[in-house]
Design a protein around this motif. Structure first.
Motif, PDB file in Angstrom:
ATOM      1  N   LEU A 185     -75.594  44.200 -15.183  1.00 19.17           N
ATOM      2  CA  LEU A 185     -75.342  44.993 -16.338  1.00 19.17           C
ATOM      3  C   LEU A 185     -76.497  45.782 -17.140  1.00 19.17           C
ATOM      4  CD1 LEU A 185     -73.208  42.368 -18.270  1.00 19.17           C
ATOM      5  CD2 LEU A 185     -72.431  44.225 -16.637  1.00 19.17           C
ATOM      6  N   GLU A 186     -76.330  46.970 -17.304  1.00 17.19           N
ATOM      7  CA  GLU A 186     -77.329  47.808 -17.768  1.00 17.19           C
ATOM      8  C   GLU A 186     -77.115  48.164 -19.465  1.00 17.19           C
ATOM      9  OE1 GLU A 186     -79.081  50.679 -15.612  1.00 17.19           O
ATOM     10  OE2 GLU A 186     -78.997  49.780 -13.963  1.00 17.19           O
ATOM     11  N   ALA A 187     -77.867  47.697 -20.259  1.00 25.08           N
ATOM     12  CA  ALA A 187     -77.697  47.836 -21.817  1.00 25.08           C
ATOM     13  C   ALA A 187     -78.451  49.073 -22.401  1.00 25.08           C
ATOM     14  CB  ALA A 187     -77.883  46.541 -22.433  1.00 25.08           C
ATOM     15  N   GLU A 188     -78.019  50.033 -22.661  1.00 24.97           N
ATOM     16  CA  GLU A 188     -78.855  51.048 -23.291  1.00 24.97           C
ATOM     17  C   GLU A 188     -78.717  51.323 -24.516  1.00 24.97           C
ATOM     18  OE1 GLU A 188     -78.218  54.474 -20.423  1.00 24.97           O
ATOM     19  OE2 GLU A 188     -79.456  53.246 -18.938  1.00 24.97           O
ATOM     20  N   LEU A 189     -77.535  50.894 -25.131  1.00 24.93           N
ATOM     21  CA  LEU A 189     -77.282  51.394 -26.459  1.00 24.93           C
ATOM     22  C   LEU A 189     -77.140  50.375 -27.610  1.00 24.93           C
ATOM     23  CD1 LEU A 189     -75.144  54.308 -27.280  1.00 24.93           C
ATOM     24  CD2 LEU A 189     -74.773  52.346 -28.630  1.00 24.93           C
ATOM     25  N   GLU A 195     -82.715  50.694 -31.350  1.00 24.78           N
ATOM     26  CA  GLU A 195     -83.658  49.729 -31.606  1.00 24.78           C
ATOM     27  C   GLU A 195     -84.406  49.209 -30.306  1.00 24.78           C
ATOM     28  OE1 GLU A 195     -84.318  47.360 -34.046  1.00 24.78           O
ATOM     29  OE2 GLU A 195     -82.598  46.338 -34.595  1.00 24.78           O
ATOM     30  N   LYS A 196     -85.277  48.454 -30.394  1.00 25.71           N
ATOM     31  CA  LYS A 196     -86.259  48.088 -29.322  1.00 25.71           C
ATOM     32  C   LYS A 196     -85.176  47.610 -28.168  1.00 25.71           C
ATOM     33  CE  LYS A 196     -89.177  45.839 -31.949  1.00 25.71           C
ATOM     34  NZ  LYS A 196     -89.961  44.833 -32.551  1.00 25.71           N
ATOM     35  N   HIS A 197     -84.727  46.558 -28.573  1.00 27.43           N
ATOM     36  CA  HIS A 197     -83.851  45.759 -27.419  1.00 27.43           C
ATOM     37  C   HIS A 197     -82.452  46.196 -27.479  1.00 27.43           C
ATOM     38  CE1 HIS A 197     -87.481  43.417 -26.612  1.00 27.43           C
ATOM     39  NE2 HIS A 197     -87.666  42.970 -28.093  1.00 27.43           N
ATOM     40  N   HIS A 198     -82.003  46.090 -26.080  1.00 26.42           N
ATOM     41  CA  HIS A 198     -80.353  46.374 -25.928  1.00 26.42           C
ATOM     42  C   HIS A 198     -79.682  45.174 -25.046  1.00 26.42           C
ATOM     43  CE1 HIS A 198     -80.708  49.988 -28.113  1.00 26.42           C
ATOM     44  NE2 HIS A 198     -81.837  50.397 -27.318  1.00 26.42           N
ATOM     45  N   TYR A 199     -78.756  44.703 -25.554  1.00 25.28           N
ATOM     46  CA  TYR A 199     -78.035  43.431 -24.664  1.00 25.28           C
ATOM     47  C   TYR A 199     -76.593  44.012 -24.321  1.00 25.28           C
ATOM     48  CZ  TYR A 199     -81.750  41.289 -27.420  1.00 25.28           C
ATOM     49  OH  TYR A 199     -82.961  40.881 -27.950  1.00 25.28           O
ATOM     50  N   LEU A 206     -72.573  39.748 -29.649  1.00 22.34           N
ATOM     51  CA  LEU A 206     -73.903  40.119 -30.165  1.00 22.34           C
ATOM     52  C   LEU A 206     -73.621  39.950 -31.477  1.00 22.34           C
ATOM     53  CD1 LEU A 206     -74.630  43.305 -28.008  1.00 22.34           C
ATOM     54  CD2 LEU A 206     -75.143  41.112 -27.551  1.00 22.34           C
ATOM     55  N   PRO A 207     -74.508  38.859 -32.085  1.00 25.62           N
ATOM     56  CA  PRO A 207     -74.528  38.663 -33.587  1.00 25.62           C
ATOM     57  C   PRO A 207     -75.471  39.515 -34.120  1.00 25.62           C
ATOM     58  CG  PRO A 207     -76.043  37.112 -32.337  1.00 25.62           C
ATOM     59  CD  PRO A 207     -75.267  38.137 -31.340  1.00 25.62           C
ATOM     60  N   GLN A 208     -75.342  40.653 -33.799  1.00 26.08           N
ATOM     61  CA  GLN A 208     -76.172  41.630 -34.612  1.00 26.08           C
ATOM     62  C   GLN A 208     -75.295  43.030 -34.713  1.00 26.08           C
ATOM     63  OE1 GLN A 208     -79.823  43.401 -32.953  1.00 26.08           O
ATOM     64  NE2 GLN A 208     -80.268  44.535 -34.669  1.00 26.08           N
ATOM     65  N   ILE A 209     -75.156  43.507 -35.915  1.00 23.69           N
ATOM     66  CA  ILE A 209     -74.527  44.983 -35.983  1.00 23.69           C
ATOM     67  C   ILE A 209     -75.477  45.530 -37.243  1.00 23.69           C
ATOM     68  CG2 ILE A 209     -72.287  46.264 -36.849  1.00 23.69           C
ATOM     69  CD1 ILE A 209     -70.734  43.828 -35.879  1.00 23.69           C
ATOM     70  N   ASP A 210     -75.973  46.771 -36.680  1.00 22.10           N
ATOM     71  CA  ASP A 210     -76.871  47.477 -37.649  1.00 22.10           C
ATOM     72  C   ASP A 210     -78.285  46.618 -37.591  1.00 22.10           C
ATOM     73  OD1 ASP A 210     -78.133  49.515 -39.306  1.00 22.10           O
ATOM     74  OD2 ASP A 210     -75.848  49.695 -40.151  1.00 22.10           O
TER      75      ASP A 210
ATOM     76  N   ASN B 288     -87.667  40.809 -34.067  1.00 22.08           N
ATOM     77  CA  ASN B 288     -87.630  41.107 -32.552  1.00 22.08           C
ATOM     78  C   ASN B 288     -86.308  40.963 -31.881  1.00 22.08           C
ATOM     79  OD1 ASN B 288     -90.632  41.505 -32.085  1.00 22.08           O
ATOM     80  ND2 ASN B 288     -90.791  39.729 -32.969  1.00 22.08           N
ATOM     81  N   GLN B 289     -85.172  40.913 -32.818  1.00 21.71           N
ATOM     82  CA  GLN B 289     -84.058  40.799 -32.248  1.00 21.71           C
ATOM     83  C   GLN B 289     -83.594  39.668 -31.173  1.00 21.71           C
ATOM     84  OE1 GLN B 289     -83.893  45.334 -30.982  1.00 21.71           O
ATOM     85  NE2 GLN B 289     -81.770  44.817 -31.158  1.00 21.71           N
ATOM     86  N   VAL B 290     -84.327  38.617 -31.420  1.00 21.25           N
ATOM     87  CA  VAL B 290     -84.042  37.300 -30.621  1.00 21.25           C
ATOM     88  C   VAL B 290     -83.111  36.226 -31.372  1.00 21.25           C
ATOM     89  CG1 VAL B 290     -85.188  35.317 -29.832  1.00 21.25           C
ATOM     90  CG2 VAL B 290     -86.450  37.403 -29.953  1.00 21.25           C
ATOM     91  N   TYR B 291     -81.960  36.489 -30.543  1.00 24.04           N
ATOM     92  CA  TYR B 291     -80.840  35.279 -31.179  1.00 24.04           C
ATOM     93  C   TYR B 291     -80.026  34.923 -29.682  1.00 24.04           C
ATOM     94  CZ  TYR B 291     -79.373  40.206 -31.325  1.00 24.04           C
ATOM     95  OH  TYR B 291     -79.268  41.614 -31.190  1.00 24.04           O
TER      96      TYR B 291
END
Lengths: 350, 350
Positions: A185-189, A195-199, A206-210, B288-291
């Motif tokens: 799986l490639e995550a780019e967005l 943001e720095k990291h993409h998952y 993913l417990p992150q929105i914005d 650092n978007q760690v979760y």
């Protein structure tokens, strides 16, 4: 909507995920359009879009785009709204802005028509459309606030990928296919463009929105907290939110816990309040496995509520499950409703 | 685990999703096995499974299967446990049962070793393994209960499809492919095998896990509520749960709100309590978007916790995000941990 007068309408961000739903909704609701202007960034200008059998060429947004416009529906990101909404207002347009740019501005009404339609008339040219996850929650909670009072809300969201735009939808599709074929799986967005990291979102949560704020909450969570208080005219209500992005395309779901002020409210009274509210559909029959889901609510304008039950320990606590199409009631339809209200109530002219 | 003595072990439900993880875990943890017996229903008997380089033929479970067995790990559904666990105990085996059959039986300890290992020694031949969604939550909450006291928990779950077994995983795979190819989704199993209605899980969210109870809660929700009180030895703690099935294969996530008893606890103290606890890994660095996420925790035995933050209104309220592999810590690994504890503490013989 039926009216004899017709209006010049601009859609800013016409080529985006919400823009497409704006056009779909304007058509479906038979909005009284005289001339329609489809606007976008320079990059998307020149594209052609169909509306009611006619082909429109998308134009780059400039200050002059708003000459002669009555209503401008903005949904092209906060920076675009910051730049062009004042230009539109200067030229006499009323802006319905579906970005976070003006939502918490005390001079700008933040409106869900089922909740605080009267706030629209206080506008100075801009009316803000709330965040998608906020809209469906406050729509469901309004009859509860009215009938029983409300002291506290704790919400955990289950949010669709379409809230992050068309490219995020492509990412979900591509990743899902890759996963099913055993590829990497490639995550780019996602979770957040830039943001720095993409998952990976495919088959994940993913417990992150914005972006994260200094207090450890995400901006999406703070939107839900602050916007709810503003829309519901209640600075004292306690609101807590955890926002999670999930691998489905359309419709946000929310697990909501609410504490009412009134004593002795039964689950049946709670359900009855919900079912009588405008724009809300009660889908709640556990015995027959009736409850709303993202797939069942996609493409519909209403807010669907199910799984209503009383907390087992707190006499004033209730749990509910709120689902709605995040691009319709959560965005395009709420904006068009505001525009309809402007016309219907003669609130276009100040 | 290192010990000179070796034990005869039976795995009941060896061909299932959890059974496979039982074998994987027994191998990985180097469990001191003398003879291994793989048992199943009549339907699955005859299948061959590999374990540590040797091929085993799966046998149909009968009362006599348990002659000479020291430890029997059950994970083949409640009715199988009800029928055969007493037969195993009668023949001198100690049963670790990963079904809901005996969990709330006051004579049967319900154990998460990090929380209440000492309860194991009170067993009368059967030790119950809690529900997957309960295990990871109580493991994360135990250090909080110990250090700050705990009055209230409200949890919304994000649960993987593997909790519903191998056929449900196939259904997710088949439906996902169909959806991506624009075909119709056929639902035959989820949310609950044997129920009247089935809904697509692919690119959807189903707010039903297990059957509905008369009070409007699902059995899964009531398991979380009742099991948490039993495992944590606290009848008074308020627990509320909303359980939702989501389209990912492995690992449950949970959005947990907890109120502590102690005043003045900071988010840093809360994090420190979590990070020092056995079996728990703190993955919490928003900057650092760690979760943790379901994909990042899959295949691991620990419970991962992130997104810890203080409630903005309630001085004693905290929010956290708890993720763990539902087939490992939520099932197989917790069962094997109990079996290890039986040996290590000489609690096999009563």
């Amino acid at each position: 909507m039926t009216t004899t007068q017709r209006y010049n309408v601009a859609v800013v961000g016409a080529t985006g995920a919400v823009g497409a739903k704006m056009l779909e909704t304007l058509d479906k609701k038979n909005f009284p359009i005289n001339e329609l202007y489809l606007l976008s960034s320079k990059r998307s200008a020149g594209k052609e879009l169909e509306f009611q059998g006619k082909t429109y060429t998308v134009q780059e947004t400039t200050p002059e785009s708003f000459e002669g416009i009555d209503i401008a529906l903005f949904s092209a990101g906060g920076s675009v709204s910051k730049k062009f909404a004042p230009e539109a207002v200067k030229r006499g347009a009323v802006v319905v802005d579906n970005t976070s740019a003006y939502r918490m501005d005390p001079e700008v009404p933040l409106v869900v028509p089922e909740v605080n339609e009267a706030d629209i008339k206080t506008h100075n040219g801009i009316i803000a459309n709330p965040n998608c996850s906020t809209i469906q929650m406050v729509a469901a909670l309004k009859p509860i606030q009215d009938q029983f009072g409300m002291s506290r809300v704790i919400v955990s969201t289950y949010q669709a990928v379409s809230g992050a735009g068309n490219e995020a939808l492509d990412e979900l599709r591509t990743q899902s296919k890759a996963f099913l074929e055993g590829e990497n799986l490639e995550a780019e967005l996602l979770p957040v463009s830039g943001e720095k990291h993409h998952y990976p979102i495919a088959f994940n949560a993913l417990p992150q929105i914005d972006v994260f704020q200094e207090n450890g909450y995400t901006f999406e969570e703070m939107k839900m907290i602050n916007e709810t208080k503003k829309i519901m005219h209640d600075d004292k209500v306690h609101v807590a939110a955890t926002c999670v992005r999930l691998p489905f395309f359309t419709s946000h779901a929310e697990s909501v816990y609410v504490e009412v002020n009134k004593e002795g409210v039964t689950a049946d009274q709670f359900k009855s309040a919900i079912s009588n509210a405008e724009g809300i559909v009660l889908e709640d029959d556990p015995e027959n496995q009736v409850y709303p889901t993202p797939l069942s609510s996609a493409g519909k304008c209403d807010v669907f509520v199910g799984r209503i039950r009383k907390d087992l320990d707190n006499e004033k606590g209730f749990h509910l499950w709120v689902v709605s199409d995040n691009l319709l009631k959560g965005a395009a339809w709420n904006s068009v409703q505001i525009a309809e209200s402007l016309i219907k109530n003669n609130w276009l002219q100040k």
